[in-house]
Write a protein that holds these residues in place. Sequence first.
Motif, mmCIF file in Angstrom:
data_model
loop_
_atom_site.group_PDB
_atom_site.id
_atom_site.type_symbol
_atom_site.label_atom_id
_atom_site.label_comp_id
_atom_site.label_asym_id
_atom_site.label_seq_id
_atom_site.Cartn_x
_atom_site.Cartn_y
_atom_site.Cartn_z
ATOM 1 N N HIS A 1 133.951 53.692 36.324
ATOM 2 C CA HIS A 1 134.303 52.299 36.533
ATOM 3 C C HIS A 1 135.811 52.234 36.703
ATOM 4 C CE1 HIS A 1 135.815 52.115 32.450
ATOM 5 N NE2 HIS A 1 134.695 52.613 32.056
ATOM 6 N N PRO A 2 136.418 51.046 36.887
ATOM 7 C CA PRO A 2 137.833 51.007 37.176
ATOM 8 C C PRO A 2 138.707 51.344 35.994
ATOM 9 C CG PRO A 2 137.052 48.806 36.858
ATOM 10 C CD PRO A 2 135.853 49.703 36.811
ATOM 11 N N CYS A 3 138.130 51.461 34.812
ATOM 12 C CA CYS A 3 138.958 51.697 33.645
ATOM 13 C C CYS A 3 139.289 53.169 33.527
ATOM 14 C CB CYS A 3 138.232 51.215 32.403
ATOM 15 S SG CYS A 3 137.597 49.574 32.611
ATOM 16 N N SER A 4 140.046 53.697 34.428
ATOM 17 C CA SER A 4 140.384 55.110 34.419
ATOM 18 C C SER A 4 141.590 55.296 33.536
ATOM 19 C CB SER A 4 140.652 55.588 35.828
ATOM 20 O OG SER A 4 139.612 55.191 36.668
ATOM 21 N N ASN A 5 141.326 55.178 32.309
ATOM 22 C CA ASN A 5 142.232 55.019 31.193
ATOM 23 C C ASN A 5 143.727 55.068 31.464
ATOM 24 O OD1 ASN A 5 140.041 54.572 29.606
ATOM 25 N ND2 ASN A 5 139.799 56.673 29.066
ATOM 26 N N LYS B 1 151.011 45.451 36.910
ATOM 27 C CA LYS B 1 150.533 44.200 37.488
ATOM 28 C C LYS B 1 150.555 43.057 36.483
ATOM 29 C CE LYS B 1 146.809 42.334 40.316
ATOM 30 N NZ LYS B 1 145.499 42.565 40.941
ATOM 31 N N GLY B 2 150.618 43.398 35.201
ATOM 32 C CA GLY B 2 150.573 42.372 34.175
ATOM 33 C C GLY B 2 149.189 41.790 33.982
ATOM 34 N N ASP B 3 148.147 42.623 34.170
ATOM 35 C CA ASP B 3 146.759 42.185 34.031
ATOM 36 C C ASP B 3 146.273 42.533 32.630
ATOM 37 O OD1 ASP B 3 143.874 42.086 34.113
ATOM 38 O OD2 ASP B 3 143.995 42.064 36.287
ATOM 39 N N GLY B 4 146.122 41.509 31.780
ATOM 40 C CA GLY B 4 145.720 41.739 30.400
ATOM 41 C C GLY B 4 144.343 42.355 30.248
ATOM 42 N N THR B 5 143.419 42.013 31.143
ATOM 43 C CA THR B 5 142.058 42.560 31.060
ATOM 44 C C THR B 5 142.065 44.058 31.311
ATOM 45 O OG1 THR B 5 141.158 40.458 31.857
ATOM 46 C CG2 THR B 5 139.712 42.379 31.947
ATOM 47 N N VAL B 6 142.745 44.478 32.362
ATOM 48 C CA VAL B 6 142.834 45.907 32.688
ATOM 49 C C VAL B 6 143.548 46.658 31.568
ATOM 50 C CG1 VAL B 6 143.765 47.597 34.318
ATOM 51 C CG2 VAL B 6 142.768 45.471 35.166
ATOM 52 N N ILE B 7 144.608 46.076 31.039
ATOM 53 C CA ILE B 7 145.366 46.719 29.961
ATOM 54 C C ILE B 7 144.493 46.895 28.720
ATOM 55 C CG2 ILE B 7 147.280 46.445 28.342
ATOM 56 C CD1 ILE B 7 148.796 45.003 30.580
ATOM 57 N N THR B 8 143.796 45.830 28.309
ATOM 58 C CA THR B 8 142.993 45.874 27.078
ATOM 59 C C THR B 8 141.881 46.908 27.160
ATOM 60 O OG1 THR B 8 143.431 43.523 26.655
ATOM 61 C CG2 THR B 8 141.547 44.513 25.527
ATOM 62 N N VAL B 9 141.130 46.862 28.266
ATOM 63 C CA VAL B 9 139.991 47.768 28.404
ATOM 64 C C VAL B 9 140.443 49.221 28.438
ATOM 65 C CG1 VAL B 9 138.170 48.502 29.980
ATOM 66 C CG2 VAL B 9 138.494 46.081 29.500
ATOM 67 N N ASN B 10 141.496 49.497 29.187
ATOM 68 C CA ASN B 10 141.935 50.878 29.327
ATOM 69 C C ASN B 10 142.649 51.389 28.089
ATOM 70 O OD1 ASN B 10 141.342 51.889 32.211
ATOM 71 N ND2 ASN B 10 142.038 49.801 32.498
ATOM 72 N N ALA B 11 143.312 50.508 27.350
ATOM 73 C CA ALA B 11 143.924 50.925 26.093
ATOM 74 C C ALA B 11 142.841 51.347 25.100
ATOM 75 C CB ALA B 11 144.769 49.789 25.519
ATOM 76 N N ILE B 12 141.753 50.560 25.030
ATOM 77 C CA ILE B 12 140.636 50.913 24.149
ATOM 78 C C ILE B 12 139.985 52.209 24.617
ATOM 79 C CG2 ILE B 12 138.346 50.208 23.345
ATOM 80 C CD1 ILE B 12 139.310 47.307 23.537
#
Length: 224
Positions: A54-58, A68-79
């Motif tokens: 999926h796009p969350c390629s850590n 990009k400043g995208d909180g959703t992408v940051i949160t998911v990939n940080a986890i």
Amino acid sequence: MVVSVLAGVCLAATLAMFATGLSDLRQMLATKSVENIQFLPFLTTDANQVFVPHPCSNLSWLGYGCLKGDGTVITVNAIGAALQTLYILVYLYYSPAKRPVLLQVLLLLAVVVTGCGYFSMLVDAGTRLTRLGLFCSVFTISMYLSPLADLAKVVRSKSTRCLSFPLTVTTLVASSSWTLYGLQLHDPYITVPNVPGILTSLVRFWLFQRYRPEQGKPYIPLPA
């Protein structure tokens, strides 16, 4: 409003997909062994998501989200990065052959440092986001397509015992939600890489339908 809803769905679906991978962690902790567990998927996922496409390629997508400043992408990939790092540490602790594992980890760190240096110092700030997005997209698409060889083995063995149905379901939901999220943001670097994830999930569903468990042969590990 639509973007916020899709962001929530992306987060929930991706975390559910991460949860399906916890079985390997539980097995290592319960058996105090890494037998029958592959290390490379953990390692590559920590750099660019492979274990679950999926796009969350850590790490690489985490950098893209920060730029990009995208909180959703940051949160998911940080986890995701934290979980994969935990998997790696547990694997290393229980692995009887620690030297090869450490060498692979050091190689990954060298690649990450080189990539950070390249995008930070050699790429113009105006094109940095575009180039990183392109890199992440190409890498993620390659990861989505990498399991096709295993799917061919499923067809030859006429058994789906080696496939995870919960993982297939969560992958389809996550890939679909990220695709819609990317479309809403008009971001091709999020949208395009997830289309193969949808397609490979549909192929897996077809295999589950074609080779039902009760019709499959007794489980025999597929040859490497």
